[in-house]
Design a protein around this motif. Sequence first.
Motif, mmCIF file in Angstrom:
data_model
loop_
_atom_site.group_PDB
_atom_site.id
_atom_site.type_symbol
_atom_site.label_atom_id
_atom_site.label_comp_id
_atom_site.label_asym_id
_atom_site.label_seq_id
_atom_site.Cartn_x
_atom_site.Cartn_y
_atom_site.Cartn_z
ATOM 1 N N TYR A 151 -14.625 -1.586 -8.521
ATOM 2 C CA TYR A 151 -14.832 -0.129 -8.650
ATOM 3 C C TYR A 151 -13.524 0.617 -8.418
ATOM 4 C CZ TYR A 151 -16.474 4.590 -7.713
ATOM 5 O OH TYR A 151 -16.656 5.954 -7.739
ATOM 6 N N LEU A 152 -12.778 0.218 -7.386
ATOM 7 C CA LEU A 152 -11.487 0.863 -7.117
ATOM 8 C C LEU A 152 -10.495 0.596 -8.245
ATOM 9 C CD1 LEU A 152 -11.111 0.109 -3.300
ATOM 10 C CD2 LEU A 152 -11.766 2.277 -4.364
ATOM 11 N N LEU A 153 -10.565 -0.605 -8.818
ATOM 12 C CA LEU A 153 -9.686 -0.952 -9.934
ATOM 13 C C LEU A 153 -9.890 -0.002 -11.107
ATOM 14 C CD1 LEU A 153 -7.792 -2.932 -11.536
ATOM 15 C CD2 LEU A 153 -9.872 -4.186 -12.137
ATOM 16 N N LEU A 154 -11.137 0.353 -11.364
ATOM 17 C CA LEU A 154 -11.463 1.180 -12.528
ATOM 18 C C LEU A 154 -11.260 2.672 -12.281
ATOM 19 C CD1 LEU A 154 -14.739 -0.666 -13.660
ATOM 20 C CD2 LEU A 154 -12.416 -0.950 -14.550
ATOM 21 N N HIS A 155 -11.027 3.063 -11.012
ATOM 22 C CA HIS A 155 -10.940 4.486 -10.712
ATOM 23 C C HIS A 155 -9.659 4.896 -9.985
ATOM 24 C CE1 HIS A 155 -15.288 3.858 -11.348
ATOM 25 N NE2 HIS A 155 -15.304 5.122 -11.737
ATOM 26 N N LEU A 156 -8.776 3.960 -9.688
ATOM 27 C CA LEU A 156 -7.522 4.281 -9.014
ATOM 28 C C LEU A 156 -6.342 3.948 -9.914
ATOM 29 C CD1 LEU A 156 -8.027 3.017 -5.336
ATOM 30 C CD2 LEU A 156 -8.188 5.361 -6.185
ATOM 31 N N GLN A 157 -5.220 4.577 -9.629
ATOM 32 C CA GLN A 157 -3.994 4.262 -10.352
ATOM 33 C C GLN A 157 -3.450 2.904 -9.881
ATOM 34 O OE1 GLN A 157 -1.174 7.434 -9.933
ATOM 35 N NE2 GLN A 157 -2.391 8.902 -11.119
ATOM 36 N N THR A 158 -3.108 2.083 -10.847
ATOM 37 C CA THR A 158 -2.712 0.717 -10.531
ATOM 38 C C THR A 158 -1.478 0.652 -9.644
ATOM 39 O OG1 THR A 158 -3.583 0.023 -12.671
ATOM 40 C CG2 THR A 158 -2.100 -1.502 -11.538
ATOM 41 N N PHE A 197 -14.600 -11.230 2.556
ATOM 42 C CA PHE A 197 -14.862 -9.891 2.026
ATOM 43 C C PHE A 197 -13.563 -9.213 1.596
ATOM 44 C CE2 PHE A 197 -15.247 -5.322 2.436
ATOM 45 C CZ PHE A 197 -16.460 -5.040 1.820
ATOM 46 N N LEU A 198 -12.531 -9.313 2.440
ATOM 47 C CA LEU A 198 -11.243 -8.723 2.102
ATOM 48 C C LEU A 198 -10.636 -9.415 0.880
ATOM 49 C CD1 LEU A 198 -9.125 -6.641 2.869
ATOM 50 C CD2 LEU A 198 -8.116 -8.318 4.429
ATOM 51 N N GLY A 199 -10.833 -10.746 0.779
ATOM 52 C CA GLY A 199 -10.357 -11.467 -0.400
ATOM 53 C C GLY A 199 -11.060 -11.013 -1.666
ATOM 54 N N GLY A 200 -12.372 -10.793 -1.595
ATOM 55 C CA GLY A 200 -13.097 -10.275 -2.747
ATOM 56 C C GLY A 200 -12.648 -8.879 -3.122
ATOM 57 N N LEU A 201 -12.343 -8.054 -2.099
ATOM 58 C CA LEU A 201 -11.886 -6.695 -2.345
ATOM 59 C C LEU A 201 -10.545 -6.691 -3.082
ATOM 60 C CD1 LEU A 201 -12.399 -3.639 -1.751
ATOM 61 C CD2 LEU A 201 -11.026 -3.960 0.318
ATOM 62 N N THR A 202 -9.571 -7.458 -2.581
ATOM 63 C CA THR A 202 -8.258 -7.509 -3.230
ATOM 64 C C THR A 202 -8.317 -8.275 -4.552
ATOM 65 O OG1 THR A 202 -7.666 -9.474 -1.933
ATOM 66 C CG2 THR A 202 -7.019 -7.329 -1.055
ATOM 67 N N GLY A 203 -9.277 -9.198 -4.671
ATOM 68 C CA GLY A 203 -9.442 -9.907 -5.937
ATOM 69 C C GLY A 203 -9.900 -8.977 -7.041
ATOM 70 N N GLY A 204 -10.869 -8.117 -6.735
ATOM 71 C CA GLY A 204 -11.323 -7.149 -7.722
ATOM 72 C C GLY A 204 -10.319 -6.049 -7.963
ATOM 73 N N LEU A 205 -9.551 -5.692 -6.941
ATOM 74 C CA LEU A 205 -8.620 -4.584 -7.041
ATOM 75 C C LEU A 205 -7.312 -4.966 -7.716
ATOM 76 C CD1 LEU A 205 -8.030 -1.634 -6.252
ATOM 77 C CD2 LEU A 205 -7.205 -2.470 -4.055
ATOM 78 N N ALA A 206 -6.792 -6.166 -7.380
ATOM 79 C CA ALA A 206 -5.471 -6.552 -7.879
ATOM 80 C C ALA A 206 -5.446 -7.947 -8.487
ATOM 81 C CB ALA A 206 -4.447 -6.465 -6.744
#
Length: 306
Positions: A151-158, A197-206
């Motif tokens: 979600y953050l990937l799709l709504h934040l500046q890379t 959880f943090l790994g999944g977060l950064t995996g989806g984000l970056a």
Amino acid sequence: MASAAPSDPARGSEREREPMITSLLHGGRFRFGYVSPHLVASLGVGALGLTFLVAEGAVLSAQGRAPVAVALVAVLAASTVSSIAGFAFSAVCGAMLFHLMDSPVAAVQVMIVCSIAIQLFSVVALWRNINWRSLPVFLAGGVLGMPAGVYLLLHLQTAVYRDLIGGLLVVYGGYLLLARPMPPLRTGPFADACAGFLGGLTGGLAGFPGASVTIWCGLKGWDKARQRGVYQPFILAMQPITLMAIHLMRPYSAAVAQLDWKTLAFVPAALLGAWFGLRIFKRLSDRQFGFAVKALIIVSGIGLIL
């Protein structure tokens, strides 16, 4: 007392030469550097793989795709370096591919396909070391954190979050290299799930799910085999799940490029690099492996920033 029989210089020299010749030939071992049959076989496989890549690069250059041939070398180098510790391929490779390939979308596709191939190859090679008892806890946390990252990937500046994550990795990796060794952490499944959880977060984000789990496994004081037995299959499992989530959560756009079959041309370079990296990994002590992980954390952070 009987006097000793006079020695024959010729026979003496033959006796001196015989053990040396025997030691050189017996059992396929050589005195000079101890060249074993396994090493000879490894050198043969490596030479064949490099020959294939050289031929592939020559064909691509003849077709007017010289930048792609150079990108093959970048994939090989990134795969080799990252496979020593088992993570950070996308960060290391992306720092080079985005400067070598005209299309950022094509570069991302190459990194995703090659990363999955590398992780699959590594998991198969290290199958006996997989920690089936601890892995599900990390995966459960990763699956829960991944949708938030997408979600953050799709709504934040890379550029904003990639620089932030990269800077944190550089600072923390430098701290690990300079700080004194700490006693192993004694934590329960909840803390492991938080790391996942943090790994999944950064995996989806970056597209970088392995950093937090890798750091956490090191803080727990596990040996190199047990560490890779957790975060290597974790990365492999999270990548296709993240790709599926991005596909489902992203609004459809005709401008989104489809996966090009030419991307598969980079897979042999990625697999050969993974093979080289695993050969180096098996020769490292736990202390050397720990140093390699810390150094790669810094390199991956720099790769995210570039």
